[in-house]
Write a protein that holds these residues in place. Structure first.
Motif, PDB file in Angstrom:
ATOM      1  N   ALA A 107      12.916   5.118   6.453  1.00 57.20           N
ATOM      2  CA  ALA A 107      13.322   5.232   7.785  1.00 57.20           C
ATOM      3  C   ALA A 107      12.785   6.631   8.291  1.00 57.20           C
ATOM      4  N   GLY A 108      13.116   7.615   7.454  1.00 56.05           N
ATOM      5  CA  GLY A 108      12.734   8.906   7.975  1.00 56.05           C
ATOM      6  C   GLY A 108      11.480   9.249   8.078  1.00 56.05           C
ATOM      7  N   SER A 109      10.513   8.748   7.074  1.00 58.45           N
ATOM      8  CA  SER A 109       8.996   8.878   7.081  1.00 58.45           C
ATOM      9  C   SER A 109       8.282   8.086   8.576  1.00 58.45           C
ATOM     10  N   PHE A 110       9.117   6.955   8.734  1.00 61.80           N
ATOM     11  CA  PHE A 110       8.575   6.355   9.786  1.00 61.80           C
ATOM     12  C   PHE A 110       9.093   7.316  11.317  1.00 61.80           C
ATOM     13  N   VAL A 111      10.007   7.694  11.418  1.00 63.09           N
ATOM     14  CA  VAL A 111      10.551   8.739  12.296  1.00 63.09           C
ATOM     15  C   VAL A 111       9.689   9.650  12.492  1.00 63.09           C
ATOM     16  N   ALA A 112       9.060  10.364  11.356  1.00 66.55           N
ATOM     17  CA  ALA A 112       8.135  11.366  11.276  1.00 66.55           C
ATOM     18  C   ALA A 112       6.820  11.008  11.917  1.00 66.55           C
ATOM     19  N   LEU A 134      10.423  15.020   5.308  1.00 66.49           N
ATOM     20  CA  LEU A 134      10.095  16.268   4.646  1.00 66.49           C
ATOM     21  C   LEU A 134       8.689  15.740   3.841  1.00 66.49           C
ATOM     22  N   ASP A 135       8.760  14.822   3.050  1.00 65.64           N
ATOM     23  CA  ASP A 135       7.605  14.320   2.142  1.00 65.64           C
ATOM     24  C   ASP A 135       6.328  14.151   3.154  1.00 65.64           C
ATOM     25  N   ALA A 136       6.589  13.469   4.250  1.00 62.57           N
ATOM     26  CA  ALA A 136       5.305  13.020   5.116  1.00 62.57           C
ATOM     27  C   ALA A 136       4.840  14.050   5.622  1.00 62.57           C
ATOM     28  N   SER A 137       5.728  14.944   6.338  1.00 64.60           N
ATOM     29  CA  SER A 137       5.015  16.176   6.962  1.00 64.60           C
ATOM     30  C   SER A 137       4.515  17.141   5.928  1.00 64.60           C
ATOM     31  N   MET A 138       4.906  17.364   4.723  1.00 60.25           N
ATOM     32  CA  MET A 138       4.277  18.299   3.676  1.00 60.25           C
ATOM     33  C   MET A 138       2.966  17.877   3.191  1.00 60.25           C
ATOM     34  N   ASN A 139       2.776  16.205   3.051  1.00 60.82           N
ATOM     35  CA  ASN A 139       1.374  15.581   2.714  1.00 60.82           C
ATOM     36  C   ASN A 139       0.540  15.809   3.989  1.00 60.82           C
ATOM     37  N   MET A 140       1.184  15.720   5.381  1.00 60.71           N
ATOM     38  CA  MET A 140       0.187  15.756   6.451  1.00 60.71           C
ATOM     39  C   MET A 140      -0.520  17.188   6.317  1.00 60.71           C
ATOM     40  N   VAL A 151      -4.239   9.164  20.056  1.00 59.14           N
ATOM     41  CA  VAL A 151      -4.374   9.142  18.499  1.00 59.14           C
ATOM     42  C   VAL A 151      -4.801   7.806  18.312  1.00 59.14           C
ATOM     43  N   ALA A 152      -6.063   7.456  17.666  1.00 60.51           N
ATOM     44  CA  ALA A 152      -6.466   5.842  17.650  1.00 60.51           C
ATOM     45  C   ALA A 152      -5.687   5.148  16.232  1.00 60.51           C
ATOM     46  N   PRO A 153      -5.223   4.166  16.349  1.00 61.77           N
ATOM     47  CA  PRO A 153      -4.327   3.379  15.431  1.00 61.77           C
ATOM     48  C   PRO A 153      -5.287   3.349  14.188  1.00 61.77           C
ATOM     49  N   VAL A 154      -4.784   3.258  12.887  1.00 55.97           N
ATOM     50  CA  VAL A 154      -5.619   2.903  11.658  1.00 55.97           C
ATOM     51  C   VAL A 154      -5.146   1.496  11.504  1.00 55.97           C
ATOM     52  N   ALA A 155      -5.800   0.693  11.160  1.00 52.96           N
ATOM     53  CA  ALA A 155      -5.384  -0.576  10.802  1.00 52.96           C
ATOM     54  C   ALA A 155      -4.958  -0.692   9.339  1.00 52.96           C
ATOM     55  N   MET A 156      -3.767  -1.379   9.464  1.00 52.66           N
ATOM     56  CA  MET A 156      -2.959  -1.624   8.153  1.00 52.66           C
ATOM     57  C   MET A 156      -3.935  -2.252   6.975  1.00 52.66           C
ATOM     58  N   ARG A 157      -4.735  -3.148   7.322  1.00 48.47           N
ATOM     59  CA  ARG A 157      -5.526  -3.809   6.155  1.00 48.47           C
ATOM     60  C   ARG A 157      -6.510  -3.009   5.498  1.00 48.47           C
ATOM     61  N   VAL A 158      -6.734  -1.873   6.104  1.00 54.51           N
ATOM     62  CA  VAL A 158      -7.694  -0.866   5.551  1.00 54.51           C
ATOM     63  C   VAL A 158      -6.759   0.013   4.662  1.00 54.51           C
ATOM     64  N   LEU A 159      -5.613   0.269   5.209  1.00 59.58           N
ATOM     65  CA  LEU A 159      -4.768   1.169   4.007  1.00 59.58           C
ATOM     66  C   LEU A 159      -4.136   0.272   2.827  1.00 59.58           C
ATOM     67  N   LEU A 160      -4.031  -1.160   3.226  1.00 59.98           N
ATOM     68  CA  LEU A 160      -3.113  -1.819   2.127  1.00 59.98           C
ATOM     69  C   LEU A 160      -3.686  -1.574   0.704  1.00 59.98           C
ATOM     70  N   PRO A 161      -4.991  -1.440   0.400  1.00 62.11           N
ATOM     71  CA  PRO A 161      -5.019  -1.005  -1.089  1.00 62.11           C
ATOM     72  C   PRO A 161      -4.470   0.166  -1.551  1.00 62.11           C
ATOM     73  N   LEU A 162      -4.642   1.171  -0.692  1.00 58.56           N
ATOM     74  CA  LEU A 162      -3.771   2.469  -1.000  1.00 58.56           C
ATOM     75  C   LEU A 162      -2.286   2.500  -1.204  1.00 58.56           C
ATOM     76  N   ALA A 215       1.747   9.391   6.939  1.00 59.35           N
ATOM     77  CA  ALA A 215       3.272   8.974   7.211  1.00 59.35           C
ATOM     78  C   ALA A 215       3.384   7.548   6.814  1.00 59.35           C
ATOM     79  N   ARG A 216       2.598   6.757   7.393  1.00 61.13           N
ATOM     80  CA  ARG A 216       2.587   5.430   6.916  1.00 61.13           C
ATOM     81  C   ARG A 216       2.506   5.102   5.647  1.00 61.13           C
ATOM     82  N   LEU A 217       1.582   5.730   4.685  1.00 57.01           N
ATOM     83  CA  LEU A 217       1.316   5.598   3.368  1.00 57.01           C
ATOM     84  C   LEU A 217       2.504   6.051   2.701  1.00 57.01           C
ATOM     85  N   ASN A 218       3.256   7.065   3.130  1.00 65.79           N
ATOM     86  CA  ASN A 218       4.363   7.672   2.536  1.00 65.79           C
ATOM     87  C   ASN A 218       5.512   6.632   2.276  1.00 65.79           C
TER      88      ASN A 218
END
Length: 412
Positions: free
Chosen positions: A63-68, A118-124, A207-218, A345-348
């Motif tokens: 939830a915190g990553s989603f908020v970030a 924290l994890d999301a912003s650090m990796n960003m 900011v253009a959205p990134v399709a979830m299907r593209v990120l799904l393998p990762l 953030a979404r991957l996190n």
């Protein structure tokens, strides 16, 4: 008269400050997870209730990553990190200092929410700096996290050895880490979030959205890797103590060994990526990690078990940083720097999905079947990485053309 710093010097300072932030988080997290048996004993948490406590933290962290993800559309990731890292440190202190199980649950909840952001912003910031450098440096940040984990696990060992209370162990550490976190935050660099038109005045607006299907393998690779990592962080101490018959003091060692090997692997991992490519490095890591789980499951004693955790560290250490790097690189190339932050953030979130699945799964299988058998499940899941390893590939031309490459004289 003050001489303004050249951009290369600013990047170097940002790289060092972010590495220190990773170090602080590694130490804090290790101090929490290696003292889970002591936390359980202090608050009278039953074995049946413990998995629920462990699962609540990654749920709230997700939830915190989603908020970030939402916040960085308006604020820079560095500002988010500067705000939440001291909160994580203070939440750790509260976990060891409050007077009841309910209060400990609240403290863990605050820890989970803030650690997700924290994890999301650090990796960003890590992905952004790697893009600015134009070469693989992401593993170096995670090596700093591993070094912090070693420091934290070593302090936890000392606390167990001298039978220090959790408050006495956590208090002095937090008194040092909070000022350090506030200090290094002054030099964070949000290079890729600068608006090129406004000359760095603020974050880009659209900011253009990134399709979830593209990120799904990762996302699947991230979840499976963290199922393996959560097995080590949440169950290694209990496994060594209850299954392999070690002492409480020795039970704190596997996580330390694991962090040492992740440090060593990540310290040279960037060189490996530059020399052999991310695909080969990630494939090798998956095979080595699976071998480590096999050794842990079959270990006849504590020292053999620690040999398995050694292999696990060498194998798992490369997968997560490269997953963040691959997601951020793809999103940044296709949709711009702002999309890179949102993709990270979404991957996190799948980081915590792995923790959410891994901790209860191993605990449930251990209670109903066998903890040795339970170790075979993350072994099988980490091999999923081999199926999707090609998602980490980066054509040389695309990598070079789309990255900003500072001159060697400007960036160290």
């Amino acid at each position: 008269m003050t001489v303004p710093r050249v951009p290369g010097a600013r990047l170097r300072h940002g790289r060092v400050s972010l590495a220190l932030s990773f170090f602080v988080q590694g130490a804090v997290f290790a101090l929490l997870v290696t003292r889970i048996p002591a936390i359980q004993e202090r608050y009278g948490i039953s074995d049946g209730l413990l998995p629920a406590f462990l699962a609540a933290v990654p749920v709230l962290a997700g939830a915190g990553s989603f908020v970030a993800e939402q916040v960085v559309k308006r604020l820079r990731a560095g500002r988010v990190l500067r705000c939440v890292q001291p909160v994580v440190c203070l939440a750790l202190l509260a976990v060891g200092s409050v007077g009841s199980m309910a209060q400990a649950a609240v403290a863990l909840g605050v820890f989970g929410l803030s650690v997700g952001a924290l994890d999301a912003s650090m990796n960003m910031l890590g992905v952004s700096l790697q893009r600015a450098y134009g070469r693989s440096i992401m593993l170096g940040f995670h090596a700093a996290y591993s070094l912090g984990g070693i420091a934290g696990a070593s302090l936890a060992w000392a606390g167990a050895h001298w039978k220090l209370s959790l408050a006495l162990l956590y208090g002095p550490v937090v008194a040092v880490l909070v000022p350090l976190a506030l200090l290094v935050g002054r030099w964070f660099v949000d290079r890729d979030r600068q608006d090129p038109v406004a000359g760095g005045a603020g974050p880009a607006a659209a900011v253009a959205p990134v399709a979830m299907r593209v990120l799904l393998p990762l996302c699947l690779v991230m979840a499976c890797a963290y199922i393996g990592d959560s097995t080590v962080s949440n169950w290694s101490a209990k496994y060594l103590q209850d299954v392999l018959g070690s002492s409480e003091q020795l039970a704190t060692v596997p996580y330390n060994v694991y962090m040492v090997t992740t440090l060593l692997g990540r310290a040279v991992g960037d060189l490996g990526v530059r020399r052999f490519g991310a695909v080969a490095v990630v494939r090798t890591g998956a095979v080595v990690a699976a071998g480590g789980f096999a050794v842990v499951a079959a270990a006849p004693g504590a020292w053999a078990g620690m040999a398995g955790f050694t292999l696990l560290g060498f194998g798992l250490c490369v997968i997560v940083p490269q997953t963040f790097a691959a997601a951020g690189r793809y999103a940044g190339e296709q949709h711009g720097p702002g999309a890179s932050d949102l993709a990270v953030a979404r991957l996190n979130i799948f980081n915590y999905a792995g923790f959410l699945i891994g901790s209860p799964l191993v605990g449930a299988l251990g209670d109903s079947w066998s903890y040795r058998g339970a170790m075979l499940v993350p072994m099988a899941l980490v091999l999923v990485t081999l199926v999707y390893a090609r998602s980490f590939g980066t054509p040389k031309a695309r990598y070079g053309d789309r990255y900003e490459r500072p001159r060697t004289a400007d960036v160290g």
